[in-house]
Design a protein around this motif. Structure first.
Motif, PDB file in Angstrom:
ATOM      1  N   GLU A  98       0.712  -1.207  -0.022  1.00 50.31           N
ATOM      2  CA  GLU A  98      -0.135   0.187   0.128  1.00 50.31           C
ATOM      3  C   GLU A  98       0.832   1.207  -0.038  1.00 50.31           C
ATOM      4  O   GLU A  98       0.691   2.192   0.658  1.00 50.31           O
ATOM      5  CB  GLU A  98      -0.811   0.013   1.159  1.00 50.31           C
ATOM      6  CG  GLU A  98      -1.954  -1.356   1.141  1.00 50.31           C
ATOM      7  CD  GLU A  98      -2.789  -1.266   2.204  1.00 50.31           C
ATOM      8  OE1 GLU A  98      -3.440  -0.274   2.668  1.00 50.31           O
ATOM      9  OE2 GLU A  98      -3.334  -2.528   2.552  1.00 50.31           O
ATOM     10  N   SER A  99       1.982   1.177  -0.866  1.00 50.67           N
ATOM     11  CA  SER A  99       3.116   2.445  -0.817  1.00 50.67           C
ATOM     12  C   SER A  99       3.485   2.791   0.580  1.00 50.67           C
ATOM     13  O   SER A  99       3.532   4.001   0.648  1.00 50.67           O
ATOM     14  CB  SER A  99       2.164   3.663  -1.512  1.00 50.67           C
ATOM     15  OG  SER A  99       1.902   3.324  -2.913  1.00 50.67           O
ATOM     16  N   ALA A 101       1.771   3.164   3.015  1.00 44.03           N
ATOM     17  CA  ALA A 101       0.688   3.809   3.729  1.00 44.03           C
ATOM     18  C   ALA A 101      -0.284   2.652   4.332  1.00 44.03           C
ATOM     19  O   ALA A 101      -1.451   3.125   4.647  1.00 44.03           O
ATOM     20  CB  ALA A 101      -0.039   4.690   2.767  1.00 44.03           C
ATOM     21  N   LYS A 103      -2.430   0.956   6.914  1.00 41.19           N
ATOM     22  CA  LYS A 103      -2.794   1.532   8.076  1.00 41.19           C
ATOM     23  C   LYS A 103      -3.716   0.490   8.818  1.00 41.19           C
ATOM     24  O   LYS A 103      -4.707  -0.256   7.997  1.00 41.19           O
ATOM     25  CB  LYS A 103      -3.600   2.760   8.262  1.00 41.19           C
ATOM     26  CG  LYS A 103      -2.585   3.742   7.774  1.00 41.19           C
ATOM     27  CD  LYS A 103      -3.094   5.290   7.769  1.00 41.19           C
ATOM     28  CE  LYS A 103      -2.264   6.400   7.206  1.00 41.19           C
ATOM     29  NZ  LYS A 103      -1.125   6.815   8.184  1.00 41.19           N
ATOM     30  N   LYS A 107      -7.155   3.845  11.196  1.00 40.81           N
ATOM     31  CA  LYS A 107      -5.970   4.644  10.735  1.00 40.81           C
ATOM     32  C   LYS A 107      -5.159   5.007  11.779  1.00 40.81           C
ATOM     33  O   LYS A 107      -4.060   6.016  11.663  1.00 40.81           O
ATOM     34  CB  LYS A 107      -6.428   5.762  10.023  1.00 40.81           C
ATOM     35  CG  LYS A 107      -7.477   5.389   8.756  1.00 40.81           C
ATOM     36  CD  LYS A 107      -7.346   6.188   7.676  1.00 40.81           C
ATOM     37  CE  LYS A 107      -8.356   5.739   6.441  1.00 40.81           C
ATOM     38  NZ  LYS A 107      -8.325   4.404   6.121  1.00 40.81           N
ATOM     39  N   VAL A 264      -1.449  -1.808  -8.866  1.00 38.57           N
ATOM     40  CA  VAL A 264      -2.577  -1.749  -8.317  1.00 38.57           C
ATOM     41  C   VAL A 264      -3.967  -2.503  -8.243  1.00 38.57           C
ATOM     42  O   VAL A 264      -4.406  -2.908  -7.403  1.00 38.57           O
ATOM     43  CB  VAL A 264      -2.976  -0.091  -8.708  1.00 38.57           C
ATOM     44  CG1 VAL A 264      -4.140   0.515  -7.924  1.00 38.57           C
ATOM     45  CG2 VAL A 264      -1.728   0.649  -8.179  1.00 38.57           C
ATOM     46  N   ARG A 265      -4.158  -2.857  -9.678  1.00 37.85           N
ATOM     47  CA  ARG A 265      -5.221  -3.710  -9.687  1.00 37.85           C
ATOM     48  C   ARG A 265      -4.982  -5.076 -10.487  1.00 37.85           C
ATOM     49  O   ARG A 265      -3.874  -4.863 -11.323  1.00 37.85           O
ATOM     50  CB  ARG A 265      -6.330  -3.151 -10.385  1.00 37.85           C
ATOM     51  CG  ARG A 265      -6.898  -1.763  -9.960  1.00 37.85           C
ATOM     52  CD  ARG A 265      -8.175  -1.272 -10.646  1.00 37.85           C
ATOM     53  NE  ARG A 265      -8.916  -0.018  -9.745  1.00 37.85           N
ATOM     54  CZ  ARG A 265      -8.114   1.091  -9.487  1.00 37.85           C
ATOM     55  NH1 ARG A 265      -7.143   1.313 -10.136  1.00 37.85           N
ATOM     56  NH2 ARG A 265      -8.764   1.888  -8.826  1.00 37.85           N
ATOM     57  N   SER A 410     -10.041  -7.496  -0.192  1.00 36.05           N
ATOM     58  CA  SER A 410      -8.639  -7.255   0.546  1.00 36.05           C
ATOM     59  C   SER A 410      -8.587  -7.231   2.043  1.00 36.05           C
ATOM     60  O   SER A 410      -9.941  -6.951   2.588  1.00 36.05           O
ATOM     61  CB  SER A 410      -8.303  -5.746   0.264  1.00 36.05           C
ATOM     62  OG  SER A 410      -9.120  -4.871   0.460  1.00 36.05           O
TER      63      SER A 410
ATOM     64  N   ALA B  75      -2.578   7.515  -7.222  1.00 35.39           N
ATOM     65  CA  ALA B  75      -2.661   6.505  -8.318  1.00 35.39           C
ATOM     66  C   ALA B  75      -2.123   5.291  -8.004  1.00 35.39           C
ATOM     67  O   ALA B  75      -2.393   4.290  -8.507  1.00 35.39           O
ATOM     68  CB  ALA B  75      -2.106   7.110  -9.224  1.00 35.39           C
ATOM     69  N   GLY B  76      -1.031   5.224  -7.062  1.00 36.48           N
ATOM     70  CA  GLY B  76      -0.139   4.025  -6.817  1.00 36.48           C
ATOM     71  C   GLY B  76      -0.988   3.413  -5.373  1.00 36.48           C
ATOM     72  O   GLY B  76      -0.605   2.329  -5.187  1.00 36.48           O
ATOM     73  N   LEU B  77      -1.854   3.879  -4.854  1.00 37.22           N
ATOM     74  CA  LEU B  77      -2.701   3.170  -3.556  1.00 37.22           C
ATOM     75  C   LEU B  77      -3.368   2.121  -4.151  1.00 37.22           C
ATOM     76  O   LEU B  77      -3.994   2.192  -5.277  1.00 37.22           O
ATOM     77  CB  LEU B  77      -3.215   4.192  -2.894  1.00 37.22           C
ATOM     78  CG  LEU B  77      -2.398   5.454  -2.255  1.00 37.22           C
ATOM     79  CD1 LEU B  77      -3.397   6.569  -1.585  1.00 37.22           C
ATOM     80  CD2 LEU B  77      -1.624   4.645  -1.237  1.00 37.22           C
ATOM     81  N   PRO B  78      -3.586   1.225  -3.164  1.00 38.31           N
ATOM     82  CA  PRO B  78      -4.603   0.173  -3.298  1.00 38.31           C
ATOM     83  C   PRO B  78      -6.068   0.777  -3.772  1.00 38.31           C
ATOM     84  O   PRO B  78      -6.414   1.987  -3.100  1.00 38.31           O
ATOM     85  CB  PRO B  78      -4.554  -0.861  -2.283  1.00 38.31           C
ATOM     86  CG  PRO B  78      -3.968  -0.085  -1.262  1.00 38.31           C
ATOM     87  CD  PRO B  78      -3.125   1.074  -2.109  1.00 38.31           C
ATOM     88  N   PRO B  79      -6.900   0.420  -4.446  1.00 30.51           N
ATOM     89  CA  PRO B  79      -8.284   0.595  -4.858  1.00 30.51           C
ATOM     90  C   PRO B  79      -9.224   1.130  -3.708  1.00 30.51           C
ATOM     91  O   PRO B  79      -9.725   2.322  -3.743  1.00 30.51           O
ATOM     92  CB  PRO B  79      -8.972  -0.533  -5.562  1.00 30.51           C
ATOM     93  CG  PRO B  79      -7.770  -1.398  -6.203  1.00 30.51           C
ATOM     94  CD  PRO B  79      -6.456  -1.189  -5.122  1.00 30.51           C
ATOM     95  N   LEU B  81      -8.202   2.494  -0.745  1.00 35.02           N
ATOM     96  CA  LEU B  81      -7.696   3.929  -0.362  1.00 35.02           C
ATOM     97  C   LEU B  81      -7.919   4.790  -1.377  1.00 35.02           C
ATOM     98  O   LEU B  81      -8.144   6.087  -1.099  1.00 35.02           O
ATOM     99  CB  LEU B  81      -5.968   3.538  -0.019  1.00 35.02           C
ATOM    100  CG  LEU B  81      -5.683   2.863   1.202  1.00 35.02           C
ATOM    101  CD1 LEU B  81      -4.131   3.030   1.309  1.00 35.02           C
ATOM    102  CD2 LEU B  81      -6.361   3.541   2.494  1.00 35.02           C
ATOM    103  N   THR B 133      -8.685  11.398  10.667  1.00 29.65           N
ATOM    104  CA  THR B 133      -7.914  10.885   9.545  1.00 29.65           C
ATOM    105  C   THR B 133      -7.836  11.426   8.064  1.00 29.65           C
ATOM    106  O   THR B 133      -7.053  11.497   7.538  1.00 29.65           O
ATOM    107  CB  THR B 133      -8.797   9.419   9.558  1.00 29.65           C
ATOM    108  OG1 THR B 133      -9.935   9.605   8.839  1.00 29.65           O
ATOM    109  CG2 THR B 133      -8.790   8.621  10.796  1.00 29.65           C
TER     110      THR B 133
END
Lengths: 552, 165
Positions: A98-99, A101, A103, A107, A264-265, A410, B75-79, B81, B133
């Motif tokens: 998740e880059s 990120a 959490k 969060k 990503v997908r 997910s 754009a690089g985050l999972p869907p 997020l 958040t």
């Protein structure tokens, strides 16, 4: 800029551009980048290993060594030594879940976890501790895992230390770590040197972005190349979506979804892999999530439960001298003083270490914004940071978190932070501030939205005592995810047995940090290597119809 | 825990309601990309006070590369997020929710920096964990996009990555 790198000493280095993966692939090792597949694909092996981190890497090496046909599946990309450019802007999106990120659901906790070939071993900070005796004793006595003694595990740890070049860091610590040692000594807290899994390390300090010289003995440059050299097949960018069961609850295959190149997908391409045996090593979030998606048997409701994080507090000090916390091996000094203060199941203890400081990691972790944040950032070369990793999972009210599935399948991790934790958090913030002031800090700032920091230990002591400790106000991070497919002495007490074998699924071995029934109380990679080496050696003998190894 | 908890479901409903409202008033197309860019620019400018150049051209350039960096990061985050962030951005760029939730009355392009900073500060310390958040996401996206760029390293005394070879 070299003058800002303390202790940049070169040990004997062979070829600075060594990149065993790239060389091996050029020589014909088998790697499939699933994002480039044009059609659905069927594959077959003796053993499928899901996940290529500490557990999956060791499993791949040992099972290929035993002559078994192995397919190693990884959701992340294959990036090799020559790709690593020490840039946060590249490393976090490419190499982390998740880059970087990821959490917890509320969060309140940010989780650093690898997602690339080599898993977290590609991006970790190299600290290599054996499972602490206290932890093993608790597992034996309180949880009935009598086989896992210090003595019975010692040879496995020794073998892995030898394999991965683990030894106490022989070079002078960088200033960030040195100040931990100095401050701790002044307040009478003993510190020790951290063993690291490196060979020919240049003391650069960018371990978290992938070692650019291949010195870190991650799975990417050790076990995975060894497995591929013996004919194992690596499939990158393939998400393990579901295990397919026979009516007898044997796994007959894995359904994988090829990811698009950006990771990503999924694309629309499926890969199905049949095998005799399956090794699950997707990490303590991914492994329980795959079993949940696959509707694996879970008669006692234990799957995904008791997930531990070593929830970690952060304290930033500013010194008049330069610290250059980005330069030099990131973690070389630690203290277990505060782990040993109370009984293992008493008030929660914490391990003290330091993190590397890099502009993105530091700026996003630091509280506040605008002029106040900018002022703190201008102190960047003078900043020294301590972290306190809280040992969760032993106290009766430290129950950890729970992995469940979102509607899209997910994984989501719920981890409530309760009073037992916050009590330890306050002690940890106090202990770190005391050590930083003792080391000569001009100012110490707990990473918490409610403070701008303190200019003396006396002020910090009063201030921290009154800080409202609650989620989102107090920054909590984690780099260690453990549990969720815990070992247990009996099916009522665990998802798998003490050898990692699933209690209900005959041909499934779990082989990653999700095995742990509590947190480890130390950076977990060597615990995973050691347990993987033991369990996979047993498995290899069984799959080859050799006599069972006579080990406890 | 913080007082009344608005969970993600509520957030999503609010997000969807905002989007729906937007559709009803027929401003979907007009309000889309430009307004989002203005919103991200205004928020970045407030978060980056103390780092941004006072020189207008340099400031504009730095803000636009920051906004581009934020978008690239999203754009690089999972869907899951990405959809949360999309909900947040919709709420912020739509004028009713901007006024109601963020308390910023002027359109983003005209919003005063103090007002934007006040909104960020109120979300940062909000008793609603949802707003906390959301602040956290903006904080991390914008500061991460800024400090990822080598041209911003000199200002903090960071010498950059070592030359290895």
């Amino acid at each position: 800029m070299t003058d800002t790198q303390p202790g940049r000493q070169r040990e004997a280095v062979s070829n600075p551009t060594r990149d065993p993966m790239r060389d091996g692939l050029a020589a014909g090792w088998k790697h499939i980048d699933a994002s480039r597949l044009q059609a659905d694909t069927m594959l077959e092996a003796d053993v499928v290993i899901i996940g290529s981190g500490a557990g999956g890497g060791i499993a791949a090496e040992l099972l290929s060594d035993a002559g078994l046909k192995v397919i190693l599946v990884e959701e992340g990309p294959l990036m090799t030594t020559s790709d690593f450019r020490m840039r946060e802007s590249e490393a976090y999106p490419q190499l982390y879940q998740e880059s970087a990120a990821r959490k917890t659901v509320d969060k309140a906790i940010t989780i650093l976890q690898g997602r690339c070939v080599g898993g977290s071993t590609t991006v970790n900070w190299t600290s290599s501790f054996r499972t602490p005796p206290t932890t093993l004793a608790y597992w034996q006595e309180a949880l009935g895992l009598r086989q896992l003694s210090v003595e019975s595990m010692a040879p496995w740890f020794a073998a892995m230390e030898d394999r991965l070049g683990v030894r106490p860091w022989p070079v002078e610590p960088n200033a960030n770590n040195g100040l931990l040692a100095q401050g701790a000594e002044k307040v009478g807290v003993p510190t020790h040197v951290i063993p690291r899994n490196v060979r020919g390390c240049w003391n650069l300090g960018y371990c978290g972005m992938g070692c650019p010289i291949g010195a870190k003995q991650s799975m990417l440059v050790t076990s995975i190349p060894a497995a591929l050299a013996r004919g194992a097949v690596l499939i990158s960018r393939l998400r393990a979506d579901r295990l397919i069961f026979s009516p007898q609850q044997r796994i007959v295959g894995l359904k994988g979804l090829a990811m698009q190149a950006d990771g990503v997908r999924p694309s629309r391409i499926n890969v199905r892999i049949r095998a005799r045996h399956f090794v699950l090593a997707g990490g303590a979030v991914g492994s329980p999530a795959l079993l949940l998606r696959s509707k694996a048997p879970d008669p006692h409701g234990l799957l995904g439960q008791r997930t531990f994080l070593h929830p970690t507090l952060v304290s930033a000090g500013v010194f008049s001298q330069r610290v250059d916390g980005y330069a030099g091996a990131p973690q070389t000094i630690y203290s277990d003083h505060y782990l040993e203060q109370f009984a293992v199941d008493g008030p929660l203890g914490f391990k003290l270490e330091t993190p590397p400081l890099h502009p993105v990691l530091y700026s996003t972790t630091l509280q506040g914004f605008g002029a106040q944040h900018a002022d703190k950032m201008r102190d960047f070369p003078h900043a020294q940071v301590l972290i306190a990793l809280v040992r969760d999972g032993f106290h009766p009210q430290s129950l950890g978190g729970r992995v469940r599935l979102r509607s899209d399948g997910s994984p989501a991790l719920d981890y409530p932070l309760n009073e037992v934790f916050w009590e330890a958090a306050r002690r940890a913030l106090l202990a770190m501030a005391e050590i930083q002031f003792a080391a000569g800090a001009k100012r110490v700032t707990p990473v918490h939205e409610g403070t701008l920091g303190y200019s003396s230990w006396a002020e910090a002591k009063r201030g921290i005592a009154d800080l409202p400790l609650k989620p989102l106000a107090c920054r909590i991070v984690s780099a260690h995810v453990m549990g969720g497919c815990a070992m247990g002495a009996t099916p009522e007490r665990g998802v798998v047995d003490p050898r990692g074998r699933h209690f209900q699924i005959e041909n499934l071995t779990v082989c990653d940090g999700s095995l742990f029934p509590t947190s480890i109380g130390a950076n977990p990679q060597l615990s995973i290597y050691g347990l993987a080496a033991r369990n996979i050696s047993l498995l290899a003998a069984e799959l080859q119809n050799r006599p069972a190894l006579a080990i406890p | 825990m913080t007082a009344p908890v608005i969970d993600r479901r509520t957030f999503l409903k609010t997000g969807f309601a905002g989007t729906l409202l937007l559709a009803c008033v027929g401003h979907v197309a007009a309000a889309s990309d430009d307004e989002e860019a203005s919103m991200l620019t205004a928020i970045s400018a407030a978060l980056l006070v103390g780092m941004l150049s006072g020189q207008p051209a340099a400031r504009t350039e730095a803000l636009s590369s920051t906004v581009a960096g934020v978008r690239q990061a999203v754009a690089g985050l999972p869907p899951h997020l990405q959809s949360e962030i999309a909900d947040l951005f919709s709420l912020l760029r739509f004028s009713l929710t901007r006024r109601f939730l963020a308390g910023v009355s002027a359109p983003w392009a005209e919003a005063r920096e103090e007002d934007v900073a006040a909104f960020l500060e109120s979300w940062r310390h909000s008793r609603f964990s949802l707003l906390q958040t959301a602040y956290g996401a903006l904080h991390d996206l914008v500061l991460g996009a800024w400090y990822a760029r080598p041209e911003h390293w000199a200002a903090i005394g960071y010498p950059g990555t070592p030359e290895v070879f």
